[in-house]
Enzyme design. Structure first.
Site, PDB file in Angstrom:
ATOM      1  N   LYS A  41      63.757  22.081  38.350  1.00  0.00           N
ATOM      2  CA  LYS A  41      63.507  21.081  37.308  1.00  0.00           C
ATOM      3  C   LYS A  41      63.923  21.728  35.990  1.00  0.00           C
ATOM      4  O   LYS A  41      63.205  22.557  35.432  1.00  0.00           O
ATOM      5  CB  LYS A  41      61.997  20.731  37.286  1.00  0.00           C
ATOM      6  CG  LYS A  41      61.650  19.359  36.749  1.00  0.00           C
ATOM      7  CD  LYS A  41      62.007  19.122  35.302  1.00  0.00           C
ATOM      8  CE  LYS A  41      61.011  19.726  34.343  1.00  0.00           C
ATOM      9  NZ  LYS A  41      61.461  19.614  32.938  1.00  0.00           N
ATOM     10  N   GLY A  65      58.709  29.730  30.714  1.00  0.00           N
ATOM     11  CA  GLY A  65      58.375  28.833  29.611  1.00  0.00           C
ATOM     12  C   GLY A  65      57.193  29.378  28.831  1.00  0.00           C
ATOM     13  O   GLY A  65      56.957  30.590  28.795  1.00  0.00           O
ATOM     14  N   SER A  66      56.441  28.471  28.228  1.00  0.00           N
ATOM     15  CA  SER A  66      55.367  28.883  27.331  1.00  0.00           C
ATOM     16  C   SER A  66      54.101  29.265  28.108  1.00  0.00           C
ATOM     17  O   SER A  66      53.867  28.760  29.210  1.00  0.00           O
ATOM     18  CB  SER A  66      55.048  27.728  26.381  1.00  0.00           C
ATOM     19  OG  SER A  66      54.620  26.618  27.150  1.00  0.00           O
ATOM     20  N   GLU A 117      51.158  28.265  27.521  1.00  0.00           N
ATOM     21  CA  GLU A 117      50.292  27.077  27.667  1.00  0.00           C
ATOM     22  C   GLU A 117      50.655  26.330  28.955  1.00  0.00           C
ATOM     23  O   GLU A 117      49.783  25.990  29.755  1.00  0.00           O
ATOM     24  CB  GLU A 117      50.468  26.109  26.475  1.00  0.00           C
ATOM     25  CG  GLU A 117      50.107  26.688  25.119  1.00  0.00           C
ATOM     26  CD  GLU A 117      51.157  27.664  24.567  1.00  0.00           C
ATOM     27  OE1 GLU A 117      52.365  27.441  24.776  1.00  0.00           O
ATOM     28  OE2 GLU A 117      50.753  28.677  23.943  1.00  0.00           O
ATOM     29  N   GLY A 169      52.485  27.553  31.362  1.00  0.00           N
ATOM     30  CA  GLY A 169      52.345  28.512  32.464  1.00  0.00           C
ATOM     31  C   GLY A 169      50.962  28.442  33.102  1.00  0.00           C
ATOM     32  O   GLY A 169      50.827  28.506  34.326  1.00  0.00           O
ATOM     33  N   GLU A 210      57.211  33.709  33.837  1.00  0.00           N
ATOM     34  CA  GLU A 210      57.956  34.443  32.801  1.00  0.00           C
ATOM     35  C   GLU A 210      57.711  33.703  31.495  1.00  0.00           C
ATOM     36  O   GLU A 210      58.278  32.636  31.270  1.00  0.00           O
ATOM     37  CB  GLU A 210      59.460  34.441  33.102  1.00  0.00           C
ATOM     38  CG  GLU A 210      59.852  34.880  34.502  1.00  0.00           C
ATOM     39  CD  GLU A 210      59.452  36.302  34.802  1.00  0.00           C
ATOM     40  OE1 GLU A 210      59.517  37.133  33.881  1.00  0.00           O
ATOM     41  OE2 GLU A 210      59.037  36.574  35.935  1.00  0.00           O
ATOM     42  N   GLU A 231      54.044  33.426  18.591  1.00  0.00           N
ATOM     43  CA  GLU A 231      55.468  33.255  18.881  1.00  0.00           C
ATOM     44  C   GLU A 231      55.993  32.042  18.106  1.00  0.00           C
ATOM     45  O   GLU A 231      55.504  30.924  18.287  1.00  0.00           O
ATOM     46  CB  GLU A 231      55.678  33.029  20.381  1.00  0.00           C
ATOM     47  CG  GLU A 231      57.138  32.915  20.738  1.00  0.00           C
ATOM     48  CD  GLU A 231      57.384  32.686  22.236  1.00  0.00           C
ATOM     49  OE1 GLU A 231      56.670  31.863  22.837  1.00  0.00           O
ATOM     50  OE2 GLU A 231      58.296  33.331  22.778  1.00  0.00           O
TER      51      GLU A 231
END
Ligand code: NAD
Length: 498
Positions: free
Chosen positions: A191, A244-245, A247, A249, A266, A400
């Site tokens: 995706k 991704g982020s 949150e 994750g 990651e 970040e």
């Protein structure tokens, strides 16, 4: 939109499909409910293509196709060297189609064309070849010496590997994630990020052309909260790789936890560069400016906190300002562009919002940044690079930002530098800059993160594991030999000896 007369004919034809379809079970199909979404050229803020929008029903079709291919296509059971032939063929096709893939990537992400053409796309081919070759030499049957028993361990592919990926390096991350999974004999459902699905979809044409059996690779574009959520929650997947982020994750890890599916996360970072006073201020500043403006600062591991020894600080700032002011901002297809736009208006607002919050908390603008105007591209999501200095607790030093913003801090000695770096809850990658290699190695080991680089930032040689710890990830990372074994299920076979 960027002037289509600059588009390669293949790119134009690909973008003109209404919509670009998804790739499931070796077929190009519309979404089950006919939904579509638009992907934009961030350099102009205008639609680039309409794309079939996947939802739960499409994810279900894709997982089932991948399950069938795992069971019946022969991919999972063929000898590694046969799979490697397909992967090499795919790598060769990526090289052959590099101009097309690079233009699509450049337009969709907003990254300078040369970076896509000489960085992202060749890296995909290199990763495919690296894991193909590694798989041929990896030992998947190992006898185990134990008393009173004959024992061995064998390894088998798991089944369907699912990947949910971000928008900053779309195809490069397909390469990093998909290659070890395929080389190990798994099948896959990807995706891609809703902002940047195009290169991953074009890549599926090459998967077809390489003769990889139908259903081994499936791509369902769509939004995170629909297609992404459905994939993470699907009981038919055997592994999840998420980039991704933090949150999102956490959501992915919970969804996979419910099905006891192993997860690789990651996540984000807040990389630091520790600059000692024995380096050339101008040369080091130049490299760190390159690092923080690469991909408009939308790089998880890049150097965003610059810790500079107090004796070098003033000279370093002067050089960094000069180097940042020289960065040419422009449309991704303009050959003079060094830094393109942010990927979306949302991302641009995030960057500008952080600059405002940082200033409110007392951060001093060394270079104030802000929106940038690029003549001829009024709707683009451009920002100027920025440098801030101030208290290490400033929000811009802690969180970040994912933009071309560096936060400067001065330090007196090694101990203070290490303490400042390790305050971060992230742990992705940092760098140390000094001519004293003993000190470089000592500090590199003291910084808590998945990677420490010496006298460089952003290094990803194939074979060196790249992973995060703490808020930056779990699950073993990518790019290493271990990553290949992460996609194999170990099984012990034991017989008692009389
Ligand atoms: P994101 O977490 O918003 O989205 C990543 C992916 O998750 C997208 O495909 C998105 O559609 C999907 N998603 C969103 N919500 C979801 C949900 N509820 N369920 C399932 N899927 C969902 O991240 P982003 O903005 O695309 O990327 C930026 C982040 O990625 C940064 O934090 C960056 O540091 C990180 N990143 C990390 C690495 C690494 O190797 N560690 C590499 C690149 C980017």
């Amino acid at each position: 939109m960027a002037d289509p007369s600059f588009f390669l004919p293949e790119v134009r034809a690909f973008l003109e499909q209404q919509p670009v379809k998804m790739f499931i079970g070796g077929q190009w199909v519309p979404s089950a409910d006919g939904g579509i979404f638009e992907t934009l050229d961030p350099g102009d803020g205008t639609p680039l293509a309409s794309v079939a929008e996947g939802g739960a029903a499409d994810i279900d079709r894709a997982v089932s196709a991948a399950c069938d291919a795992f069971a019946d296509s022969g991919w999972a059971t063929m000898p590694a060297n046969e799979r490697a032939v397909y992967l090499h063929r795919l790598a060769d096709l990526v090289d052959k189609h590099r101009p097309i893939l690079a233009q699509l990537e450049s337009l969709d992400v907003g990254k300078p064309l040369a970076q896509a053409a000489h960085g992202d796309i060749p890296n995909v081919a290199e990763t495919l070849r690296w894991y193909a070759d590694f798989s041929v030499h990896a030992r998947l049957r190992e006898p185990i010496a134990v008393s009173g028993h004959e024992a061995r361990q064998v390894r088998f592919p798991y089944g369907v590997a699912a990947f949910i990926l971000p928008w900053n390096f779309p195809l490069l991350l397909v390469g990093w994630n998909l290659s070890p999974a395929l080389a190990a004999g798994n099948t896959a459902v990807i995706k891609p990020a809703e902002d940047t699905p195009l290169s991953t979809l074009y890549f599926c044409r090459l998967v077809e052309e390489a003769g990889i059996p139908a259903g081994v690779v499936n791509v369902v574009p769509g939004y995170g909260e629909n297609a992404g959520k459905a994939l993470a929650e699907h009981a038919g997947i055997s592994r999840m790789g998420f980039t991704g982020s933090p949150e999102v994750g956490r959501l992915i890890a919970s969804a996979c936890g419910a099905n006891l599916v192993p997860v690789k996360l990651e996540l984000g970072g807040k990389g630091a560069a520790v600059v000692f006073d024995d380096v050339d201020a101008a040369a080091t500043a130049e490299q760190l400016v390159q690092a923080v403006t690469l991909n408009t600062g939308q790089v998880c591991c890049t150097a965003t906190r610059w810790l500079v020894h107090e004796r070098l600080y003033d000279a370093f700032i002067a050089a960094a300002k000069e180097a940042m002011n020289a960065i040419r901002i422009g449309h991704s297809l303009d050959p003079a562009t060094a830094m393109g736009p942010a990927v979306s208006e949302k991302q641009r607002q995030r960057i500008l919002g952080y600059l405002a919050k940082g200033a409110k908390q007392g951060g001093q603008a060394v270079l104030s940044g802000g929106p940038a105007n690029v003549p001829g591209h009024p709707g683009g999501f451009y920002v100027k690079p920025a440098m801030m200095s101030g208290d290490p607790d400033n929000v811009c030093a802690r969180e970040e930002i994912f933009g071309p913003v560096s936060f400067l801090m001065r330090f007196r000695d090694e101990v203070e530098a290490v303490e400042l770096v390790n305050r971060s809850p992230y742990g992705l990658a940092n760098s140390v800059w000094t001519r004293d290699l003993d000190r470089a190695n000592r500090v590199a080991e003291a910084l808590v993160a998945g990677s420490s680089w010496i006298n460089a930032h952003n290094l990803f040689p194939h074979g060196v594991p790249y992973a995060g710890c703490n808020l930056s990830g779990i699950g073993g990372g990518v790019l290493g030999p271990e990553t290949f074994f992460d996609y194999l299920r170990p099984q012990s076979i034991v017989r008692p000896l009389d």
